[in-house]
Scaffold this motif. Structure first.
Motif, PDB file in Angstrom:
ATOM      1  N   GLU A   8       0.862  -1.189   0.000  1.00 48.36           N
ATOM      2  CA  GLU A   8       0.000   0.000   0.000  1.00 48.36           C
ATOM      3  C   GLU A   8       0.898   1.239   0.000  1.00 48.36           C
ATOM      4  O   GLU A   8       1.748   1.392   0.868  1.00 48.36           O
ATOM      5  CB  GLU A   8      -0.894  -0.014   1.238  1.00 48.36           C
ATOM      6  N   VAL A   9       0.695   2.079  -1.006  1.00 49.87           N
ATOM      7  CA  VAL A   9       1.544   3.278  -1.146  1.00 49.87           C
ATOM      8  C   VAL A   9       0.676   4.527  -1.041  1.00 49.87           C
ATOM      9  O   VAL A   9      -0.228   4.736  -1.861  1.00 49.87           O
ATOM     10  CB  VAL A   9       2.302   3.288  -2.491  1.00 49.87           C
ATOM     11  N   ASP A  10       0.990   5.343  -0.032  1.00 52.28           N
ATOM     12  CA  ASP A  10       0.320   6.640   0.147  1.00 52.28           C
ATOM     13  C   ASP A  10       1.197   7.710  -0.520  1.00 52.28           C
ATOM     14  O   ASP A  10       2.319   7.951  -0.095  1.00 52.28           O
ATOM     15  CB  ASP A  10       0.161   6.934   1.633  1.00 52.28           C
ATOM     16  N   VAL A  11       0.670   8.304  -1.567  1.00 54.10           N
ATOM     17  CA  VAL A  11       1.454   9.276  -2.346  1.00 54.10           C
ATOM     18  C   VAL A  11       1.086  10.699  -1.933  1.00 54.10           C
ATOM     19  O   VAL A  11       0.006  11.202  -2.259  1.00 54.10           O
ATOM     20  CB  VAL A  11       1.227   9.093  -3.859  1.00 54.10           C
ATOM     21  N   ASN A  12       1.977  11.341  -1.207  1.00 52.05           N
ATOM     22  CA  ASN A  12       1.839  12.747  -0.806  1.00 52.05           C
ATOM     23  C   ASN A  12       0.524  13.045  -0.079  1.00 52.05           C
ATOM     24  O   ASN A  12       0.067  14.179  -0.045  1.00 52.05           O
ATOM     25  CB  ASN A  12       1.946  13.675  -2.021  1.00 52.05           C
ATOM     26  N   GLY A  13      -0.095  12.013   0.486  1.00 56.27           N
ATOM     27  CA  GLY A  13      -1.361  12.224   1.172  1.00 56.27           C
ATOM     28  C   GLY A  13      -2.509  12.503   0.216  1.00 56.27           C
ATOM     29  O   GLY A  13      -3.624  12.818   0.648  1.00 56.27           O
ATOM     30  N   GLU A  14      -2.256  12.359  -1.097  1.00 55.18           N
ATOM     31  CA  GLU A  14      -3.286  12.645  -2.091  1.00 55.18           C
ATOM     32  C   GLU A  14      -4.137  11.408  -2.415  1.00 55.18           C
ATOM     33  O   GLU A  14      -5.356  11.476  -2.521  1.00 55.18           O
ATOM     34  CB  GLU A  14      -2.642  13.142  -3.403  1.00 55.18           C
ATOM     35  N   GLU A  15      -3.436  10.285  -2.597  1.00 60.41           N
ATOM     36  CA  GLU A  15      -4.117   9.075  -3.056  1.00 60.41           C
ATOM     37  C   GLU A  15      -3.322   7.850  -2.608  1.00 60.41           C
ATOM     38  O   GLU A  15      -2.094   7.919  -2.456  1.00 60.41           O
ATOM     39  CB  GLU A  15      -4.238   9.112  -4.586  1.00 60.41           C
ATOM     40  N   THR A  16      -4.023   6.737  -2.419  1.00 62.68           N
ATOM     41  CA  THR A  16      -3.376   5.494  -1.992  1.00 62.68           C
ATOM     42  C   THR A  16      -3.455   4.467  -3.117  1.00 62.68           C
ATOM     43  O   THR A  16      -4.512   4.279  -3.731  1.00 62.68           O
ATOM     44  CB  THR A  16      -4.046   4.930  -0.731  1.00 62.68           C
ATOM     45  N   PHE A  17      -2.330   3.786  -3.386  1.00 61.31           N
ATOM     46  CA  PHE A  17      -2.250   2.757  -4.439  1.00 61.31           C
ATOM     47  C   PHE A  17      -1.920   1.414  -3.799  1.00 61.31           C
ATOM     48  O   PHE A  17      -1.093   1.344  -2.882  1.00 61.31           O
ATOM     49  CB  PHE A  17      -1.158   3.118  -5.449  1.00 61.31           C
TER      50      PHE A  17
END
Length: 523
Positions: A8-17
Motif C-alpha cells: 500500500e503506497v500513500d502518495v503525498n497524502g493525495e491518493e493510496t495505491f
C-alpha cells in the motif's frame, strides 16, 4: 506472472495505491533499499509506504506503476516527460530504466511546441530542487530562452527606454495604468504565469546569454505590474525585492528613471529590505539628471515634520556624485538646475530643518552652477519663512553661495535684503569689486593690442548697477576710482583713434598722388 497487491503506497497524502511489491521494487531503487532492511512491517500481510513530496504526485506515481507493470515501457510525451524524469530520480529508477527513457524524450525538446515548453517549465517549478539536480530544468530553460532569442520571434518594438510609457500604481486599491501594451513583447504574457523563482532563473539565463537589457527591463516591469495586481502584502514585498535585484544587474541605462520612481512610490508601504531600497535609490541617483522636479517631490515618511523627503533626494545626489556624475560637465549642470528648482520648492516648508537645507544647498560642486541667482532666491525664500534663525545659522546657510557667480541685479537685491546678514552684502560687493578689477585688467590688455572700447562701456554700466550702500564707503571709493581710471583710459583711446584716423587719411592722399602720376610715367 502472478501479481499480488501486497504493498500500500500513500502518495503525498493525495491518493493510496495497492501494488505488487516485487514488481515495483525491481524497478525502483528507493523501494528496493527500503525492503532490504528488516522491519516489523514485513510480518504484516500488507505493507504500507508513505511517499512525501513525490514530484508529480499521484499522477506521476500512476505512470511509474504503468512503466513497471509494462516491463519498462510507457508512452512519453512533452506533457509528462519532465514529471516522470523527476519522479524517476526521486524513486531512484536507475539510468537504464525510466530515467534513460525520459532523457531520450528530452533530446527532442527542440521539436516541442512553445506551449509545451511553458507547461513543462511550470511542472518543474513545483519541484524545482529535484528538477535542478536532475538536469531537466536546465534543458527546458535552455529551450525556452533559445526560442525567445530566435530572430523571427523577436519583438518588433524598438522604442528607447526614455520613451517608455510605463506608469505605476501599486496601491492595493488599483492596478497599473498607462499605455503598457505597446511595449509588451510576444513572450511577456506567457512568462507572467511562471513563479517568481522561475522568472528569476529565466532572466538570469537571458543576462548570461547577453539578451538586450532594455527588453529584459521592460519584461520585469510588466511582470511586476501583473504580479502585484492580486497578491498579499508579503508576496508584493518579495516580488518587488526580486525584481529590483534583477533590474540592478542590468545596464544602468536599461530602465527609465520614471519607472524606477514608480516602484519607489509603490513600495512605500512595503517593508523592503535595506539592501533592496539602497539598490533602487542608487539606480535612480545614478541617472537623476534624467528626472523632473515632480519625480523628486516625494512625501516625507509618516511622523516627520517636513513635507518632502529631503533625505531621499540627498541620497540620490550622493549616488550621482559617487558614481561619476561630476565627470560630465553637462550632466552635473543639469543636476544643479534641478536641485535649485527642488530647493525653491521645499524652501517654504516650515518643518525643513536648517541643517537639511544647508546639506541640500551645498552638496553639489561649484561647477554645477554657472550662476547662483536661483540658489540665492531659494535661500531668500527659506529665510523669509524661517524667521527665528540665529545670525550664525543664517551665515552657515549663506556659505553655500558663490558671490562671484551672482548677477549685479542679485547683488543689488542682496545688499538691500534685511533678511540676510549684513556681512553677506559686504561679501557680495567684494566679489563684484574683484569682477570689475578682472574686467579692467582685461580691458587694459585689449587696449595694448589696439582693440576698441566696448569693454570700458561694459565696466561702467556694470559698476552703475551695483548697490553702493553707506556701510561700504571704502568699496564705493574704490569703485569710483576705477570709474575715473576707465574714463581717463577712454580719453587716451579716443586720442589714439584720432591720430590713427589722421595717419590713415595722410596715407590715402599719398596713394592718390601716386596713382595720378602713373600715366605721365607711362607716356
Amino acid at each position: 506472472m502472478k501479481m499480488a497487491c501486497d504493498l500500500e503506497v500513500d502518495v503525498n497524502g493525495e491518493e493510496t495505491f495497492f501494488v505488487d511489491k516485487e514488481i515495483l521494487s525491481s524497478f525502483c531503487g528507493r523501494l528496493s533499499e527500503l525492503f532490504s532492511k528488516p522491519s516489523v512491517m514485513e510480518t504484516a500481510k500488507t505493507l504500507k509506504v508513505v511517499l512525501h513530496e513525490l514530484p508529480g504526485g499521484a499522477e506521476a506515481f500512476e505512470l511509474i506503476t504503468r512503466f513497471c507493470y509494462g516491463g519498462g515501457r510507457v508512452k512519453l510525451n512533452p506533457t509528462n516527460t519532465c514529471i516522470l524524469h523527476c519522479a524517476a530520480h526521486f524513486m531512484d529508477m536507475n539510468k537504464e530504466g525510466l530515467i534513460k527513457e525520459t532523457e531520450k524524450s528530452l533530446e527532442g525538446i527542440s521539436y516541442w511546441m512553445w506551449t509545451e515548453v511553458i507547461h513543462s517549465l511550470k511542472q518543474c517549478q513545483d519541484f524545482i530542487l529535484i528538477a535542478s539536480s536532475s538536469g531537466v530544468l536546465d534543458k527546458v530553460l535552455d529551450s525556452l530562452v533559445g526560442r525567445i532569442a530566435t530572430p523571427v520571434d523577436a519583438s518588433p518594438t524598438s522604442s528607447s527606454p526614455e520613451s517608455s510609457g510605463f506608469r505605476f500604481s501599486f496601491d492595493t486599491r488599483s492596478t497599473f495604468s498607462g499605455k503598457i501594451g505597446h511595449y509588451r513583447t510576444w513572450w511577456f504574457e506567457d512568462l507572467t504565469s511562471l513563479s517568481l523563482q522561475m522568472v528569476e532563473k529565466v532572466v538570469e539565463l537571458m543576462i548570461q546569454r547577453k539578451f538586450d537589457h532594455v527588453s529584459i527591463g521592460r519584461f520585469l516591469l510588466y511582470y511586476l505590474k501583473v504580479s502585484l495586481a492580486n497578491s498579499t502584502p508579503e508576496e508584493k514585498r518579495k516580488t518587488t525585492e526580486a525584481v529590483v535585484d534583477l533590474l540592478y544587474s542590468l545596464d544602468r541605462s536599461s530602465v527609465p528613471c520614471k519607472s524606477l520612481f514608480g516602484i519607489l512610490r509603490g513600495s512605500s508601504s512595503q517593508n523592503l529590505s535595506k539592501l533592496c531600497r539602497n539598490r533602487l535609490e542608487s539606480m535612480i541617483g545614478m541617472h537623476i539628471d534624467q528626472v523632473t522636479l515632480d519625480n523628486l517631490l516625494v512625501p516625507a515618511p509618516t511622523g516627520t515634520e517636513s513635507l518632502y523627503d529631503v533625505n531621499l533626494v540627498l541620497r540620490f545626489l550622493q549616488f550621482f556624485l559617487d558614481n561619476g556624475g561630476r565627470k560630465s560637465v553637462d550632466r552635473v549642470k543639469k543636476v544643479g538646475s534641478l536641485t535649485d528648482l527642488y530647493l525653491t520648492e521645499v524652501a517654504p516648508d516650515s518643518g525643513l530643518k536648517p541643517l537639511k537645507f544647508i546639506a541640500l544647498a551645498s552638496i553639489l560642486p561649484d561647477e554645477a552652477r554657472d550662476c547662483n541667482d536661483a540658489l540665492y532666491r531659494a535661500i531668500d525664500m527659506y529665510l523669509e519663512v524661517h524667521t527665528r534663525l540665529s545670525e550664525e545659522e543664517k551665515m552657515k546657510i549663506c556659505c553655500s553661495i558663490n558671490y562671484e557667480k551672482l548677477s549685479s541685479e542679485t547683488c543689488k537685491h542682496l545688499a538691500q535684503n534685511s533678511k540676510f546678514p549684513s556681512r553677506t552684502a559686504i561679501q557680495a560687493l567684494v566679489s563684484q569689486h574683484s569682477k570689475l578689477k578682472n574686467l579692467l585688467k582685461d580691458t587694459n590688455n585689449l587696449r595694448l593690442l589696439g582693440k576698441g572700447s566696448d569693454s570700458d562701456e561694459q565696466i561702467i554700466l556694470y559698476a552703475k548697477k551695483l548697490d553702493l550702500s553707506t556701510e561700504n564707503e571704502k568699496l564705493r571709493a574704490n569703485l569710483e576710482g576705477m570709474q575715473w581710471k576707465v574714463m581717463e583710459l577712454e580719453k587716451v583711446c579716443r586720442k589714439m583713434q584720432v591720430k590713427m584716423a589722421k595717419m590713415a587719411k595722410a596715407k590715402l592722399r599719398s596713394n592718390r598722388k601716386s596713382s595720378r602720376s602713373l600715366p605721365k610715367l607711362c607716356s
